[in-house]
Scaffold this motif. Sequence first.
Motif, PDB file in Angstrom:
ATOM      1  N   ASP A  19       0.813  -1.216   0.000  1.00  0.00           N
ATOM      2  CA  ASP A  19       0.000   0.000   0.000  1.00  0.00           C
ATOM      3  C   ASP A  19       0.848   1.269   0.000  1.00  0.00           C
ATOM      4  O   ASP A  19       0.471   2.275  -0.593  1.00  0.00           O
ATOM      5  N   GLU A  20       1.986   1.204   0.640  1.00  0.00           N
ATOM      6  CA  GLU A  20       2.864   2.366   0.698  1.00  0.00           C
ATOM      7  C   GLU A  20       3.371   2.736  -0.704  1.00  0.00           C
ATOM      8  O   GLU A  20       3.445   3.911  -1.053  1.00  0.00           O
ATOM      9  N   SER A  21       3.678   1.734  -1.505  1.00  0.00           N
ATOM     10  CA  SER A  21       4.147   2.031  -2.865  1.00  0.00           C
ATOM     11  C   SER A  21       3.016   2.594  -3.724  1.00  0.00           C
ATOM     12  O   SER A  21       3.250   3.469  -4.551  1.00  0.00           O
ATOM     13  N   VAL A  22       1.793   2.114  -3.503  1.00  0.00           N
ATOM     14  CA  VAL A  22       0.655   2.661  -4.243  1.00  0.00           C
ATOM     15  C   VAL A  22       0.473   4.133  -3.889  1.00  0.00           C
ATOM     16  O   VAL A  22       0.277   4.977  -4.772  1.00  0.00           O
ATOM     17  N   GLU A  23       0.561   4.451  -2.616  1.00  0.00           N
ATOM     18  CA  GLU A  23       0.423   5.854  -2.198  1.00  0.00           C
ATOM     19  C   GLU A  23       1.546   6.706  -2.791  1.00  0.00           C
ATOM     20  O   GLU A  23       1.324   7.838  -3.205  1.00  0.00           O
ATOM     21  N   ARG A  52      -2.359  -0.186 -14.347  1.00  0.00           N
ATOM     22  CA  ARG A  52      -2.143  -1.636 -14.472  1.00  0.00           C
ATOM     23  C   ARG A  52      -2.399  -2.337 -13.138  1.00  0.00           C
ATOM     24  O   ARG A  52      -3.022  -3.392 -13.090  1.00  0.00           O
ATOM     25  N   ARG A  53      -1.919  -1.749 -12.073  1.00  0.00           N
ATOM     26  CA  ARG A  53      -2.015  -2.394 -10.764  1.00  0.00           C
ATOM     27  C   ARG A  53      -3.426  -2.332 -10.200  1.00  0.00           C
ATOM     28  O   ARG A  53      -3.928  -3.305  -9.637  1.00  0.00           O
ATOM     29  N   LEU A  54      -4.081  -1.187 -10.324  1.00  0.00           N
ATOM     30  CA  LEU A  54      -5.364  -0.990  -9.653  1.00  0.00           C
ATOM     31  C   LEU A  54      -6.572  -1.222 -10.548  1.00  0.00           C
ATOM     32  O   LEU A  54      -7.653  -1.528 -10.061  1.00  0.00           O
ATOM     33  N   GLY A  55      -6.432  -0.988 -11.838  1.00  0.00           N
ATOM     34  CA  GLY A  55      -7.575  -1.018 -12.731  1.00  0.00           C
ATOM     35  C   GLY A  55      -8.261   0.340 -12.753  1.00  0.00           C
ATOM     36  O   GLY A  55      -8.045   1.185 -11.874  1.00  0.00           O
ATOM     37  N   ARG A  88      -9.418   6.198  -6.056  1.00  0.00           N
ATOM     38  CA  ARG A  88      -8.299   6.731  -5.269  1.00  0.00           C
ATOM     39  C   ARG A  88      -7.940   8.153  -5.689  1.00  0.00           C
ATOM     40  O   ARG A  88      -7.623   8.993  -4.853  1.00  0.00           O
ATOM     41  N   LEU A  89      -7.980   8.409  -6.992  1.00  0.00           N
ATOM     42  CA  LEU A  89      -7.707   9.767  -7.458  1.00  0.00           C
ATOM     43  C   LEU A  89      -8.838  10.702  -7.051  1.00  0.00           C
ATOM     44  O   LEU A  89      -8.610  11.819  -6.609  1.00  0.00           O
ATOM     45  N   GLY A  90     -10.074  10.243  -7.219  1.00  0.00           N
ATOM     46  CA  GLY A  90     -11.227  11.057  -6.856  1.00  0.00           C
ATOM     47  C   GLY A  90     -11.233  11.444  -5.394  1.00  0.00           C
ATOM     48  O   GLY A  90     -11.655  12.546  -5.029  1.00  0.00           O
ATOM     49  N   ALA A  91     -10.737  10.578  -4.553  1.00  0.00           N
ATOM     50  CA  ALA A  91     -10.665  10.879  -3.120  1.00  0.00           C
ATOM     51  C   ALA A  91      -9.717  12.036  -2.838  1.00  0.00           C
ATOM     52  O   ALA A  91      -9.817  12.682  -1.796  1.00  0.00           O
ATOM     53  N   GLY A 101      -9.482   6.168 -17.101  1.00  0.00           N
ATOM     54  CA  GLY A 101     -10.770   5.727 -16.606  1.00  0.00           C
ATOM     55  C   GLY A 101     -11.639   5.098 -17.679  1.00  0.00           C
ATOM     56  O   GLY A 101     -11.238   4.925 -18.826  1.00  0.00           O
ATOM     57  N   ASP A 102     -12.820   4.772 -17.282  1.00  0.00           N
ATOM     58  CA  ASP A 102     -13.840   4.257 -18.185  1.00  0.00           C
ATOM     59  C   ASP A 102     -15.180   4.815 -17.706  1.00  0.00           C
ATOM     60  O   ASP A 102     -15.210   5.724 -16.874  1.00  0.00           O
TER      61      ASP A 102
END
Length: 161
Positions: free
Chosen positions: A7-11, A36-39, A46-49, A70-71
């Motif tokens: 999770d730290e790398s995602v952040e 690729r990682r999150l879809g 996560r971006l919207g937050a 996005g889609d």
Amino acid sequence: LELRRDDESVEGLLDFAVSPAVEDAVRAVAQRALARRLGALDLAQRLGARLDSSSAASRRLIVQAIVTHGDLRSVPWLLAALEDPDEDVRRISVRGLGQLGSANVADDLLGLLEDPSVPLRLDVCRTLARIGGEAGHRALSRLIEDPAARLREEVCILLRS
């Protein structure tokens, strides 16, 4: 960060993906790695937050990343961005909604036709012409008598095509 799976790398990647201080190429790599990682849906969430707590420059990058990666499931965050105080954020969102092609958002765009910004209203007109169906066509028809000459000209072109 891209190779790590915690999770730290995602952040960390999210920070790079939306930071105006990061070079465009680095930002693009971070966004692709996250996509690729999150879809598309998880990335948009996560971006919207981060939309509420970011600077205007970061919000522009966030909305652009949502559009790029996005889609149709990303539409709620783009609709939320229509309320942003920054005109560029709203314009990116409007153009993104047109790219995603969701006709269900035409009613959400109609209120923006009253905005004082002619460039924003032009983007709304183009998006409505692309996705708006009958409601969009009626809205565009009402703008033929708009005080802004540039808008009237664009509306005439859009209605002809």
